[in-house]
Scaffold this active site. Sequence first.
Site, mmCIF file in Angstrom:
data_model
loop_
_atom_site.group_PDB
_atom_site.id
_atom_site.type_symbol
_atom_site.label_atom_id
_atom_site.label_comp_id
_atom_site.label_asym_id
_atom_site.label_seq_id
_atom_site.Cartn_x
_atom_site.Cartn_y
_atom_site.Cartn_z
ATOM 1 N N LYS A 285 0.860 -1.186 0.000
ATOM 2 C CA LYS A 285 0.000 0.000 0.000
ATOM 3 C C LYS A 285 0.889 1.226 0.000
ATOM 4 O O LYS A 285 1.816 1.340 0.818
ATOM 5 C CB LYS A 285 -0.872 -0.014 1.281
ATOM 6 C CG LYS A 285 -1.816 1.155 1.376
ATOM 7 C CD LYS A 285 -3.149 0.854 0.732
ATOM 8 C CE LYS A 285 -3.941 2.096 0.382
ATOM 9 N NZ LYS A 285 -3.556 2.794 -0.866
ATOM 10 N N LYS B 236 5.289 1.630 -3.120
ATOM 11 C CA LYS B 236 5.212 2.992 -3.655
ATOM 12 C C LYS B 236 5.458 2.938 -5.150
ATOM 13 O O LYS B 236 6.076 1.978 -5.642
ATOM 14 C CB LYS B 236 6.279 3.876 -2.992
ATOM 15 C CG LYS B 236 6.036 5.361 -3.128
ATOM 16 C CD LYS B 236 5.054 5.903 -2.110
ATOM 17 C CE LYS B 236 4.698 7.342 -2.397
ATOM 18 N NZ LYS B 236 3.877 7.928 -1.319
ATOM 19 N N ASP C 109 -0.137 10.867 -4.546
ATOM 20 C CA ASP C 109 1.016 11.485 -3.872
ATOM 21 C C ASP C 109 1.270 12.774 -4.660
ATOM 22 O O ASP C 109 0.351 13.279 -5.325
ATOM 23 C CB ASP C 109 2.232 10.543 -3.886
ATOM 24 C CG ASP C 109 3.382 11.026 -2.990
ATOM 25 O OD1 ASP C 109 3.279 10.866 -1.767
ATOM 26 O OD2 ASP C 109 4.363 11.588 -3.507
ATOM 27 N N THR D 114 -4.322 13.378 5.393
ATOM 28 C CA THR D 114 -2.897 13.522 5.721
ATOM 29 C C THR D 114 -2.656 14.836 6.462
ATOM 30 O O THR D 114 -1.981 14.864 7.507
ATOM 31 C CB THR D 114 -2.026 13.437 4.451
ATOM 32 O OG1 THR D 114 -2.398 12.270 3.728
ATOM 33 C CG2 THR D 114 -0.557 13.374 4.801
ATOM 34 N N ASN E 36 -2.096 19.147 -1.523
ATOM 35 C CA ASN E 36 -3.098 18.440 -0.721
ATOM 36 C C ASN E 36 -2.775 18.483 0.776
ATOM 37 O O ASN E 36 -3.622 18.854 1.599
ATOM 38 C CB ASN E 36 -3.200 16.987 -1.216
ATOM 39 C CG ASN E 36 -4.081 16.151 -0.328
ATOM 40 O OD1 ASN E 36 -3.667 15.726 0.755
ATOM 41 N ND2 ASN E 36 -5.310 15.934 -0.734
HETATM 42 P P1 NAP Z 1 0.836 17.867 -4.010
HETATM 43 O O1 NAP Z 1 -0.621 18.041 -3.785
HETATM 44 O O2 NAP Z 1 1.327 17.564 -5.375
HETATM 45 O O3 NAP Z 1 1.563 19.193 -3.454
HETATM 46 C C1 NAP Z 1 2.936 19.289 -3.372
HETATM 47 C C2 NAP Z 1 3.312 20.719 -2.984
HETATM 48 O O4 NAP Z 1 4.702 20.780 -2.733
HETATM 49 C C3 NAP Z 1 3.034 21.743 -4.084
HETATM 50 O O5 NAP Z 1 2.703 22.964 -3.504
HETATM 51 C C4 NAP Z 1 4.354 21.810 -4.843
HETATM 52 O O6 NAP Z 1 4.562 23.063 -5.492
HETATM 53 C C5 NAP Z 1 5.338 21.638 -3.703
HETATM 54 N N1 NAP Z 1 6.565 20.963 -4.206
HETATM 55 C C6 NAP Z 1 6.640 19.768 -4.868
HETATM 56 N N2 NAP Z 1 7.911 19.473 -5.191
HETATM 57 C C7 NAP Z 1 8.645 20.498 -4.748
HETATM 58 C C8 NAP Z 1 10.016 20.796 -4.796
HETATM 59 N N3 NAP Z 1 10.907 19.961 -5.383
HETATM 60 N N4 NAP Z 1 10.419 21.934 -4.198
HETATM 61 C C9 NAP Z 1 9.525 22.764 -3.587
HETATM 62 N N5 NAP Z 1 8.211 22.545 -3.532
HETATM 63 C C10 NAP Z 1 7.783 21.443 -4.095
HETATM 64 O O7 NAP Z 1 1.438 16.710 -3.082
HETATM 65 P P2 NAP Z 1 0.950 16.271 -1.621
HETATM 66 O O8 NAP Z 1 0.060 15.107 -1.782
HETATM 67 O O9 NAP Z 1 0.503 17.459 -0.848
HETATM 68 O O10 NAP Z 1 2.322 15.700 -1.011
HETATM 69 C C11 NAP Z 1 3.251 16.536 -0.308
HETATM 70 C C12 NAP Z 1 4.173 15.680 0.533
HETATM 71 O O11 NAP Z 1 3.397 14.894 1.468
HETATM 72 C C13 NAP Z 1 5.014 14.657 -0.232
HETATM 73 O O12 NAP Z 1 6.242 14.470 0.449
HETATM 74 C C14 NAP Z 1 4.200 13.387 -0.107
HETATM 75 O O13 NAP Z 1 4.995 12.208 -0.284
HETATM 76 C C15 NAP Z 1 3.700 13.516 1.323
HETATM 77 N N6 NAP Z 1 2.521 12.715 1.655
HETATM 78 C C16 NAP Z 1 1.364 12.854 0.963
HETATM 79 C C17 NAP Z 1 0.256 12.098 1.320
HETATM 80 C C18 NAP Z 1 -1.084 12.266 0.649
HETATM 81 O O14 NAP Z 1 -2.051 11.666 1.120
HETATM 82 N N7 NAP Z 1 -1.207 13.073 -0.404
HETATM 83 C C19 NAP Z 1 0.363 11.176 2.369
HETATM 84 C C20 NAP Z 1 1.554 11.073 3.086
HETATM 85 C C21 NAP Z 1 2.626 11.854 2.710
HETATM 86 P P3 NAP Z 1 3.950 23.327 -6.966
HETATM 87 O O15 NAP Z 1 2.491 23.589 -6.759
HETATM 88 O O16 NAP Z 1 4.690 24.518 -7.467
HETATM 89 O O17 NAP Z 1 4.209 22.086 -7.757
#
Ligand code: NAP
Length: 449
Positions: free
Chosen positions: A94, A130, A170, A214, A245
């Site tokens: 998962k 993953k 993600d 999250t 997100n």
């Molecule tokens: P998301 O909706 O795609 O948002 C990612 C955010 O981070 C966006 O604002 C993006 O900016 C910014 N970002 C991405 N890459 C970057 C970089 N290299 N440098 C600076 N800013 C960056 O993704 P998310 O789901 O929120 O995930 C964010 C983090 O939480 C990740 O580490 C992910 O693995 C972790 N996570 C997510 C979940 C989940 O349920 N979604 C669960 C556990 C952990 P832009 O808008 O400019 O692209």
Amino acid sequence: MNGSLDEKLEPIYQEVLHRNAGETEFHQSVHGVLETLGPVLVKYPEFAELKIIQRICEPERQIIFRVPWQDDKGELHINRAFRVQFNSALGPYKGGMRFHPSVYLGIIKFLGFSQVFKNALTGLPIGGGKGGSDFDPKGRSDSEIMRFCQSLMTEMYRHIGEYTDVPAGDIGVGQREVGYLFGQYKRLTNRFEAGVFTGKGLDWGGSRARTEATGYGAIFFTQEMLKARNDSLEGKRVIISGAGNVAIHATEKAQQLGARVIACSDSRGVILDEDGLDLDLVRQIKERERGPISAYAERKKGAKYSENGSIWEIPCDVALPCATQNELTGKDAKVLVENGCIAVAEGANMPVTPEGIQTFREAGIAFGPGKAANAGGVATSALEMQQNASRDSWTFEYTEARLQEIMANIHRTCHETAEEYGAPGNYTVGANIAGFVKVARAMEAMGHI
Ligand code: NAP
């Protein structure tokens, strides 16, 4: 890497470096876990004999495949996609799918490895995996995203299933992408197998509170850490990196609990709004227009935008890195400590470097590692699987209450395990050991597989 390893663990780590050359993020996440496992081998010498650690560091299966797709002008593009099925001792693999140009095997393996322990910590029956692709969704039309997702699933469908491997979203993969991926799976298999993917839309098998989980979970965990210090989020100045997100929903819950969230960011720059963020405006820009966060300062009086600025220089009580890996360095951590920050929780996966974690530990700051603090997303995914299996649909309030209870349990487990192993208040030690022991026991029971 930072801390030294126990003499039994150092050769295992050297072997990981040798077998996985160049995968620096994977090395970092393995080192982060191994440096806390010394006392476990003293208590359970059989784990060393059974080579549980060597086995846990080697994914059960790694799938790498080509994804050809055509853009709107008819030009053909070739991307690479991955699904790493890391460990299924506790349940089906998962973990989410990430679409970002930086994706390569080392990133997917670091995420998959952390996911094994995180999923164990939730107490729910899920293994760890993953996946993702180096596809860049930025600037792509809906049709291009759909064609890419369909092409990817045309290979991936044969490797996943509700009892085998259950992907989710993600970075770069939200409900739109999950819809296209799930749709193609359904078409190829001729089965409405809702439990094969989580993060689905509410009308087609999704769970209430999954989108929020999250971010909400990271705030519930922060609240528990503060409660353990007789404090709360009420009236705290909070900064949250990212505007995706996790960041958006962490902001929403922090605001509901009386905190003032004054800053957010995206991959281009940082917004500071001393009046407290207008979350509707952030959502309008990032979720609906899919534009840069700089637009916030153009529309909100008093807000400041800084291109390429560091969010961690803004004085705050609580800092939540919710964007991406290694976004908060040792230097950033020192600035946060000097500015009086009292708590940090990782909404993102591995956003704080080893030097940053050490700085927080030495300063006595409450630090919630991602394996614990951001486990609310995958926990609610497991609740989505439960609803799919029983063809049920729970209310938002019930699902959120379950999430809150799970986060409080994770906090308690980390807290108690850290004390048991002689590192009171060290949630990293607590999360790693509690997650590891659970998986290791199941692996021991299942023999040499
Ligand atoms: P998301 O909706 O795609 O948002 C990612 C955010 O981070 C966006 O604002 C993006 O900016 C910014 N970002 C991405 N890459 C970057 C970089 N290299 N440098 C600076 N800013 C960056 O993704 P998310 O789901 O929120 O995930 C964010 C983090 O939480 C990740 O580490 C992910 O693995 C972790 N996570 C997510 C979940 C989940 O349920 N979604 C669960 C556990 C952990 P832009 O808008 O400019 O692209």
